[in-house]
Motif scaffolding. Structure first.
Motif, short mmCIF file in Angstrom:
data_model
loop_
_atom_site.label_atom_id
_atom_site.label_comp_id
_atom_site.label_asym_id
_atom_site.label_seq_id
_atom_site.Cartn_x
_atom_site.Cartn_y
_atom_site.Cartn_z
N ASP A 73 0.80 -1.21 0.00
CA ASP A 73 0.00 0.00 0.00
C ASP A 73 0.84 1.27 0.00
N SER A 74 2.16 1.13 -0.09
CA SER A 74 3.01 2.30 -0.01
C SER A 74 2.84 3.17 -1.24
N LYS A 75 2.99 4.46 -1.06
CA LYS A 75 2.93 5.37 -2.19
C LYS A 75 3.92 6.50 -1.94
N THR A 76 4.35 7.08 -3.00
CA THR A 76 5.37 8.12 -2.88
C THR A 76 4.79 9.51 -3.14
N TYR A 77 3.46 9.62 -3.17
CA TYR A 77 2.85 10.93 -3.39
C TYR A 77 1.50 10.97 -2.69
N SER A 78 0.97 12.20 -2.53
CA SER A 78 -0.40 12.40 -2.02
C SER A 78 -0.98 13.60 -2.74
N ILE A 79 -2.27 13.81 -2.60
CA ILE A 79 -2.94 14.95 -3.25
C ILE A 79 -3.06 16.10 -2.25
N ASN A 80 -2.69 17.27 -2.70
CA ASN A 80 -2.81 18.48 -1.89
C ASN A 80 -4.29 18.87 -1.86
N THR A 81 -4.98 18.39 -0.84
CA THR A 81 -6.45 18.54 -0.78
C THR A 81 -6.87 20.00 -0.72
#
Length: 288
Positions: A73-81
């Motif tokens: 489930d790892s990810k290297t990004y997220s969304i700037n909500t």
């Protein structure tokens, strides 16, 4: 033992939730030409990976590829909500003002600047060691591939060198015959020029000149020595460039032998020698 410059090696492993794969391919080249395609996540390891490949593979046109696949489930990004909401509010306001009926804002939002935030963490020492270990393993497999190819190269070189040597042993049986041919040709020429007779001493002088000019004993000796030297050098590591130089010297002696042959059967032997030598030169280019 000889080694080919052509080879392929692949190694893969996992670190936490990441699946890492490394591939190394090599083709022949005069020097080291390294092209690296490394996943952005591991870009900081490029200098170390290059150093490792250079030390292990020495020479060749080399392609290094390091790939990364997530297995969890790892990810290297997220969304700037917060920024996405602000963009949405502005887009909706503009849309209402111009009276556009389109309400598909999501595809537009995803293309807006700074929507995605990089959450990449610093590489741990354990992950660095894992990646570099895989680079080493792939290089090791490539070298094993090279060694197997080298066995085939050594066999072909030996057969070709011995083929030239066998042809060389056929040369002496035509040497006396061509000297007699030259002697008779000179004698007939002199008889036609001077029907009343000719100077026997001058004939002998001309014969000595031609015999010396056509003498191939030194070429035979040097060629035999070069053949021995080629086989000896073949046993030493990293002999590819040196074998190239020796093959050039072999070619020079064969060419001189051909220019001095003055005999159809000897020239056929020289042609066959050249054929063997060309096959050697082709493969020497692929020898480490």
């Amino acid at each position: 033992m000889l080694m080919s410059m052509t080879g392929f090696g692949r190694a893969s492993g996992t670190f936490e939730s990441k699946k890492i794969s490394v591939e190394v391919r090599s083709l022949n080249s005069k020097g080291l030409d390294l092209n690296a395609r490394i996943h952005n996540y591991y870009k900081e390891l490029e200098p170390l990976a290059r150093k490792q490949v250079t030390e292990q593979l020495e020479r060749g046109k080399i392609d290094l590829t390091i790939n990364l696949d997530s297995t969890g489930d790892s990810k290297t990004y997220s969304i700037n909500t917060d920024l996405a909401k602000a963009y949405f509010k502005d887009l909706k306001s503009i849309n209402d003002e111009i009276g556009n009926t389109t309400e598909d804002y999501l595809s537009v939002l995803l293309r807006m600047p700074e929507i995605f935030v990089n959450e990449r963490e610093e590489l741990s020492e354990g992950e660095k060691e894992t990646v570099l270990k895989l680079v080493g393993e792939s290089c090791g497999k490539l070298n094993e591939f090279r060694r197997q190819e080298g066995i085939a190269l050594e066999k072909e070189f030996t057969e070709r060198i011995e083929g030239i040597r066998t042809l060389l042993t056929e040369v002496p049986k035509y040497e006396q015959e061509r000297i007699e041919t030259v002697r008779e040709r000179i004698r007939k020429g002199l008889e036609e020029i001077a029907a009343s007779g000719y100077d026997e001493n001058r004939l002998e002088q001309e014969l000595v000149y031609y015999i010396e000019k056509l003498d191939v004993s030194e070429e035979k000796m040097r060629l035999a020595n070069h053949l021995d030297y080629f086989l000896e050098t073949m046993k030493t590591p990293g002999a590819g460039k040196k074998l190239g130089f020796i093959s050039q010297e072999i070619g020079r002696e064969i060419n001189t032998l051909g220019s001095k042959s003055n005999h159809a059967e000897m020239q056929k032997l020289v042609v066959d020698m050249k054929d063997n030598l060309e096959k050697i030169k082709e493969q020497v280019l692929n020898t480490l």
